[in-house]
Design a protein around this motif. Structure first.
Motif, PDB file in Angstrom:
ATOM      1  N   GLY A  80      95.698  16.623  17.475  1.00 13.05           N
ATOM      2  CA  GLY A  80      96.061  17.799  16.687  1.00 13.05           C
ATOM      3  C   GLY A  80      97.046  18.688  17.416  1.00 13.05           C
ATOM      4  O   GLY A  80      98.022  19.184  16.832  1.00 13.05           O
ATOM      5  N   ALA A  81      96.813  18.880  18.698  1.00 11.07           N
ATOM      6  CA  ALA A  81      97.733  19.697  19.494  1.00 11.07           C
ATOM      7  C   ALA A  81      99.094  19.027  19.606  1.00 11.07           C
ATOM      8  O   ALA A  81     100.132  19.695  19.561  1.00 11.07           O
ATOM      9  N   SER A 139      99.537  12.596  29.769  1.00  4.83           N
ATOM     10  CA  SER A 139      99.965  13.413  28.627  1.00  4.83           C
ATOM     11  C   SER A 139     100.276  14.837  29.079  1.00  4.83           C
ATOM     12  O   SER A 139     101.177  15.476  28.551  1.00  4.83           O
ATOM     13  N   TYR A 140      99.535  15.326  30.079  1.00  2.12           N
ATOM     14  CA  TYR A 140      99.791  16.668  30.597  1.00  2.12           C
ATOM     15  C   TYR A 140     101.184  16.755  31.208  1.00  2.12           C
ATOM     16  O   TYR A 140     101.896  17.737  31.014  1.00  2.12           O
ATOM     17  N   ALA A 141     101.571  15.758  31.954  1.00  3.91           N
ATOM     18  CA  ALA A 141     102.916  15.749  32.538  1.00  3.91           C
ATOM     19  C   ALA A 141     103.984  15.701  31.450  1.00  3.91           C
ATOM     20  O   ALA A 141     105.041  16.328  31.568  1.00  3.91           O
ATOM     21  N   LEU A 142     103.695  14.998  30.372  1.00  4.99           N
ATOM     22  CA  LEU A 142     104.659  14.887  29.276  1.00  4.99           C
ATOM     23  C   LEU A 142     104.803  16.185  28.490  1.00  4.99           C
ATOM     24  O   LEU A 142     105.888  16.488  27.986  1.00  4.99           O
ATOM     25  N   VAL A 143     103.727  16.952  28.378  1.00  3.82           N
ATOM     26  CA  VAL A 143     103.813  18.211  27.622  1.00  3.82           C
ATOM     27  C   VAL A 143     104.761  19.185  28.305  1.00  3.82           C
ATOM     28  O   VAL A 143     105.466  19.945  27.649  1.00  3.82           O
ATOM     29  N   GLU A 144     104.804  19.155  29.625  1.00 10.00           N
ATOM     30  CA  GLU A 144     105.728  20.032  30.350  1.00 10.00           C
ATOM     31  C   GLU A 144     107.182  19.695  30.027  1.00 10.00           C
ATOM     32  O   GLU A 144     108.045  20.551  30.100  1.00 10.00           O
ATOM     33  N   GLN A 145     107.427  18.456  29.669  1.00 13.07           N
ATOM     34  CA  GLN A 145     108.774  18.017  29.328  1.00 13.07           C
ATOM     35  C   GLN A 145     109.010  18.054  27.822  1.00 13.07           C
ATOM     36  O   GLN A 145     110.076  17.684  27.348  1.00 13.07           O
ATOM     37  N   GLU A 146     107.980  18.496  27.101  1.00 16.19           N
ATOM     38  CA  GLU A 146     107.998  18.553  25.635  1.00 16.19           C
ATOM     39  C   GLU A 146     108.351  17.192  25.021  1.00 16.19           C
ATOM     40  O   GLU A 146     109.079  17.107  24.045  1.00 16.19           O
ATOM     41  N   ARG A 147     107.792  16.164  25.600  1.00 18.12           N
ATOM     42  CA  ARG A 147     107.977  14.795  25.089  1.00 18.12           C
ATOM     43  C   ARG A 147     106.778  14.459  24.212  1.00 18.12           C
ATOM     44  O   ARG A 147     105.951  13.619  24.545  1.00 18.12           O
ATOM     45  N   ILE A 150      94.769  24.533  25.999  1.00 16.64           N
ATOM     46  CA  ILE A 150      93.376  24.917  25.730  1.00 16.64           C
ATOM     47  C   ILE A 150      92.519  23.668  25.543  1.00 16.64           C
ATOM     48  O   ILE A 150      91.442  23.539  26.132  1.00 16.64           O
ATOM     49  N   LYS A 151      93.015  22.740  24.734  1.00 23.68           N
ATOM     50  CA  LYS A 151      92.261  21.512  24.470  1.00 23.68           C
ATOM     51  C   LYS A 151      92.174  20.638  25.718  1.00 23.68           C
ATOM     52  O   LYS A 151      91.128  20.042  25.994  1.00 23.68           O
ATOM     53  N   TYR A 152      93.243  20.585  26.472  1.00 15.93           N
ATOM     54  CA  TYR A 152      93.265  19.809  27.720  1.00 15.93           C
ATOM     55  C   TYR A 152      92.222  20.344  28.692  1.00 15.93           C
ATOM     56  O   TYR A 152      91.444  19.581  29.260  1.00 15.93           O
ATOM     57  N   LYS A 153      92.219  21.657  28.871  1.00 16.92           N
ATOM     58  CA  LYS A 153      91.284  22.271  29.809  1.00 16.92           C
ATOM     59  C   LYS A 153      89.834  21.979  29.414  1.00 16.92           C
ATOM     60  O   LYS A 153      89.019  21.591  30.253  1.00 16.92           O
ATOM     61  N   CYS A 154      89.534  22.129  28.149  1.00 20.65           N
ATOM     62  CA  CYS A 154      88.169  21.869  27.671  1.00 20.65           C
ATOM     63  C   CYS A 154      87.792  20.398  27.868  1.00 20.65           C
ATOM     64  O   CYS A 154      86.694  20.090  28.332  1.00 20.65           O
ATOM     65  N   LEU A 155      88.708  19.519  27.540  1.00 21.00           N
ATOM     66  CA  LEU A 155      88.461  18.086  27.705  1.00 21.00           C
ATOM     67  C   LEU A 155      88.226  17.730  29.174  1.00 21.00           C
ATOM     68  O   LEU A 155      87.252  17.050  29.507  1.00 21.00           O
TER      69      LEU A 155
END
Length: 169
Positions: free
Chosen positions: A145-146, A93-101, A157-162
């Motif tokens: 939620g994010a 999911s982190y890789a996908l957020v960079e692509q805004e997918r 923020i949520k990724y880092k905490c998780l």
């Protein structure tokens, strides 16, 4: 991104790859999985050299995908396997957020939740570390939620905490 550090890290992995390869063979890991990882590692070195952030993330996640496969092949510990797959889908999911997918992130987080639920069920049976496991479960669910907000900063923020919490189990 500290590209110099990333280049050093991948070079270190590559320099130890021969020893790791021998260990994987002795652990009865399927040859094709080992060869595919090796090929992917070569491709990853190339995209890191190019300092291509999006493709580097995708390649690193693809490399990480082999860890749960390897664990599944050599260990009968389903907890380790479920945890490795959970981390894999979160990283995906982190890789996908960079692509805004954003829409593609939902199934990744859903898969992470499925694997993590398998862990939660065992924890509920054993009653050990239940608080920590429950906290991670809540944090994992918060990722949705994010994703719904489509806000990278909230996601990070949520990724880092998780990831900080899940690394302790």
């Amino acid at each position: 991104i500290d590209w110099a550090d990333l280049k050093n890290t991948i070079e270190l992995l590559y320099s130890t790859w021969t020893s790791i390869l021998v260990d994987l063979h002795s652990a009865q890991i399927q040859n094709q999985d080992i060869l595919d990882f090796s090929t992917l590692m070569d491709q990853t070195i190339t995209v890191i050299k190019q300092e291509n952030k999006e493709q580097t993330l995708v390649s690193l996640v693809q490399l990480y995908a082999y860890l749960p496969k390897y664990i599944e092949q050599y260990s009968k510990d389903s907890d380790k396997t479920n945890l490795a797959y959970t981390k894999y889908y979160i990283l995906g999911s982190y890789a996908l957020v960079e692509q805004e997918r954003w829409e593609d992130m939902k199934p990744a987080i859903s898969q992470a939740q499925t694997y993590y639920s398998n862990l939660m069920n065992k924890v509920n049976e054993n009653r050990q570390n239940q608080t920590q496991y429950s906290k991670i479960y809540v944090l994992l669910n918060e990722m949705n939620g994010a994703i719904n907000l489509k806000d990278k900063d909230v996601y990070y923020i949520k990724y880092k905490c998780l990831m900080e919490n899940i690394s302790h189990i």
